[in-house]
Design a protein around this motif. Structure first.
Motif, mmCIF file in Angstrom:
data_model
loop_
_atom_site.group_PDB
_atom_site.id
_atom_site.type_symbol
_atom_site.label_atom_id
_atom_site.label_comp_id
_atom_site.label_asym_id
_atom_site.label_seq_id
_atom_site.Cartn_x
_atom_site.Cartn_y
_atom_site.Cartn_z
ATOM 1 N N ILE A 297 7.546 32.279 -48.061
ATOM 2 C CA ILE A 297 7.516 33.746 -48.103
ATOM 3 C C ILE A 297 6.536 34.180 -49.190
ATOM 4 O O ILE A 297 6.644 33.734 -50.338
ATOM 5 N N TYR A 298 5.595 35.043 -48.846
ATOM 6 C CA TYR A 298 4.613 35.465 -49.847
ATOM 7 C C TYR A 298 4.256 36.931 -49.646
ATOM 8 O O TYR A 298 4.578 37.548 -48.632
ATOM 9 N N THR A 299 3.587 37.500 -50.667
ATOM 10 C CA THR A 299 3.253 38.924 -50.657
ATOM 11 C C THR A 299 1.789 39.145 -51.014
ATOM 12 O O THR A 299 1.221 38.420 -51.839
ATOM 13 N N LYS A 300 1.207 40.169 -50.416
ATOM 14 C CA LYS A 300 -0.172 40.547 -50.738
ATOM 15 C C LYS A 300 -0.291 41.070 -52.167
ATOM 16 O O LYS A 300 -1.404 41.188 -52.690
ATOM 17 N N LEU A 301 0.831 41.393 -52.793
ATOM 18 C CA LEU A 301 0.822 41.937 -54.150
ATOM 19 C C LEU A 301 0.949 40.854 -55.220
ATOM 20 O O LEU A 301 1.044 41.169 -56.400
ATOM 21 N N ASP A 302 0.939 39.601 -54.808
ATOM 22 C CA ASP A 302 1.110 38.510 -55.771
ATOM 23 C C ASP A 302 -0.085 38.435 -56.711
ATOM 24 O O ASP A 302 -1.230 38.289 -56.280
ATOM 25 N N GLU A 303 0.182 38.540 -58.006
ATOM 26 C CA GLU A 303 -0.867 38.464 -59.020
ATOM 27 C C GLU A 303 -0.846 37.127 -59.746
ATOM 28 O O GLU A 303 -1.697 36.858 -60.587
ATOM 29 N N VAL A 304 0.119 36.268 -59.418
ATOM 30 C CA VAL A 304 0.261 34.974 -60.087
ATOM 31 C C VAL A 304 -0.279 33.856 -59.214
ATOM 32 O O VAL A 304 -1.120 33.065 -59.636
ATOM 33 N N VAL A 305 0.235 33.747 -57.994
ATOM 34 C CA VAL A 305 -0.288 32.770 -57.039
ATOM 35 C C VAL A 305 -1.385 33.453 -56.232
ATOM 36 O O VAL A 305 -1.124 34.351 -55.435
ATOM 37 N N THR A 306 -2.621 33.052 -56.494
ATOM 38 C CA THR A 306 -3.765 33.638 -55.790
ATOM 39 C C THR A 306 -4.654 32.532 -55.229
ATOM 40 O O THR A 306 -4.861 31.516 -55.896
ATOM 41 N N PRO A 307 -5.186 32.699 -54.015
ATOM 42 C CA PRO A 307 -4.922 33.818 -53.114
ATOM 43 C C PRO A 307 -3.452 33.854 -52.718
ATOM 44 O O PRO A 307 -2.760 32.847 -52.785
ATOM 45 N N TYR A 308 -2.975 35.019 -52.301
ATOM 46 C CA TYR A 308 -1.537 35.226 -52.113
ATOM 47 C C TYR A 308 -0.934 34.318 -51.057
ATOM 48 O O TYR A 308 0.259 34.002 -51.092
ATOM 49 N N ASP A 309 -1.752 33.879 -50.084
ATOM 50 C CA ASP A 309 -1.204 33.031 -49.027
ATOM 51 C C ASP A 309 -1.354 31.543 -49.344
ATOM 52 O O ASP A 309 -1.213 30.690 -48.463
ATOM 53 N N VAL B 275 12.850 39.748 -49.141
ATOM 54 C CA VAL B 275 12.915 38.295 -49.305
ATOM 55 C C VAL B 275 14.342 37.805 -49.047
ATOM 56 O O VAL B 275 14.554 36.782 -48.393
ATOM 57 N N TYR B 276 15.301 38.547 -49.561
ATOM 58 C CA TYR B 276 16.709 38.209 -49.304
ATOM 59 C C TYR B 276 16.963 38.103 -47.791
ATOM 60 O O TYR B 276 17.582 37.142 -47.318
ATOM 61 N N GLY B 277 16.484 39.075 -47.039
ATOM 62 C CA GLY B 277 16.704 39.068 -45.601
ATOM 63 C C GLY B 277 16.083 37.863 -44.926
ATOM 64 O O GLY B 277 16.681 37.257 -44.029
ATOM 65 N N ILE B 278 14.882 37.493 -45.373
ATOM 66 C CA ILE B 278 14.201 36.338 -44.785
ATOM 67 C C ILE B 278 14.938 35.050 -45.139
ATOM 68 O O ILE B 278 15.136 34.165 -44.281
ATOM 69 N N VAL B 279 15.354 34.928 -46.386
ATOM 70 C CA VAL B 279 16.093 33.732 -46.810
ATOM 71 C C VAL B 279 17.384 33.589 -46.013
ATOM 72 O O VAL B 279 17.704 32.506 -45.510
#
Length: 349
Positions: free
Chosen positions: A219-231, A268-272
């Motif tokens: 599960i990932y987000t386009k707003l991720d500033e830590v793991v880049t690129p986000y995917d 994320v909760y819903g996906i988990v």
């Protein structure tokens, strides 16, 4: 905003500590291009004493009853309690689900190869106690490091039902370039190992990223500033069943970045929960869309100030995660990535 940025750093780079007692062979140490271990070779004996790992493990619930067990794998800079006591542990306790987590050395800033031994121990112990396959649920580094256990200890694969990564660092990140700048800076081992292109990540993803019989939800987000690129958390190879889900495909307006993905996000909760409640990995179209109107995941009580104590104790260590030359965790500060253990190479030990 400051708290959000502080929290963002938290999941940035998850690792574990401890120096290896199993050193690379001379050939492996001088030939980083050497092929990696075959996928079926028996894993090495654990170098961390069993009593030490046992003392670091916290579990709750009846192993023989309730929904299938979950191992909560912590992110870089935090303990299992700091990461999960105020959210996911409450959810699983309410479900009557047997869960365990670890307090890793050095707040999970150490060598991830050492942390993986704790995960191997957890998988074996939970499987033996429950008689059921275990799900590994992890945030950031915790969404990735369980795969090291599966890659190099093949006996664990038959004991794991699924791996669920919340903003996992499966292919590292390009957002922390300060480590080793002009060979003048130092960083913790886990930060080095989660840099995109690290030798650690090349070994982790060698041969196959996934294994048959195990479901993988990333599960990932386009707003991720830590793991880049986000995917970079997505997986593609191997025999496992894989779902790579961008959180905005479930909740288009989800506002949460890296840290909040694994701790607060209702999407994320819903996906988990979809992954846990169904055979196979999660399916985005099955997730309960009513969660998109919530501010935070079920299990969190914003009025229960006491429950946030573990989170607050993790903040000082968290804020040092992206900083070179500095850590409050006691982890070694090194000028280069730790060498791979000998078992990771085809030549073996």
């Amino acid at each position: 905003m400051l708290l959000r940025r502080v929290m963002s750093a938290l999941t940035a780079v998850l690792v574990l500590a401890g120096l290896s007692t199993c050193m690379p062979s001379a050939n492996a140490a001088t030939n980083p291009a050497a092929p990696y271990a075959p996928l079926t070779r028996q894993g090495p004996a654990l170098s961390v004493p069993g009593a030490t790992i046992k003392a670091a493990m916290t579990c709750h619930g009846n192993p023989k009853a309730g929904p299938p067990p979950v191992y909560l794998n912590p992110a870089t800079s935090v303990t299992g309690a700091e990461n999960y006591q105020w959210n996911w542990e409450k959810v699983f306790t309410a479900q009557g689900r047997y869960w365990c987590t670890m307090t890793m050395p050095f707040h999970t800033f150490g060598d991830i190869q050492t942390a993986a031994e704790y995960i191997v121990y957890a998988i074996r112990t939970m499987y033996a106690q429950s008689g059921r396959k275990v799900t590994i649920l992890g945030h950031s580094q915790g969404g990735m490091s369980g795969r090291w256990a599966l890659r190099f200890w093949p006996d664990t694969r038959a004991k794991v039902a699924e791996v669920i990564g919340m903003a996992p660092s499966n292919h590292g990140t390009k957002s922390l370039p300060v480590c080793g700048l002009a060979s003048l800076t130092t960083c913790t081992p886990a930060v080095w190992q989660q840099q995109a292109g690290s030798t650690f990540l090349k070994a982790l993803n060698s041969g196959a990223e996934t294994f048959a019989g195990i479901d993988y939800t990333n599960i990932y987000t386009k707003l991720d500033e830590v793991v880049t690129p986000y995917d970079a958390g997505a997986l593609h190879t191997g025999g496992g069943r894989i779902a790579n889900i961008e959180v905005h495909s479930v909740c288009a307006a989800d506002p949460y970045e890296h840290v909040m993905m694994g701790t607060v996000s209702p999407a994320v909760y819903g996906i988990v929960m979809d992954a846990l409640d169904h055979a196979g990995p999660a399916v985005a179209t099955r997730v309960d869309k009513s969660l998109c109107s919530r501010l935070y995941m079920p299990g969190i009580n914003p009025l229960d100030v006491v429950s946030f104590a573990p989170l607050l104790t993790g903040v000082p260590s968290l804020v040092t995660t992206p900083l070179p030359m500095m850590t409050l965790s006691g982890a070694p500060m090194v000028k280069a990535e730790p060498p791979l253990r000998c078992y990771a190479y085809a030549a073996g030990c």
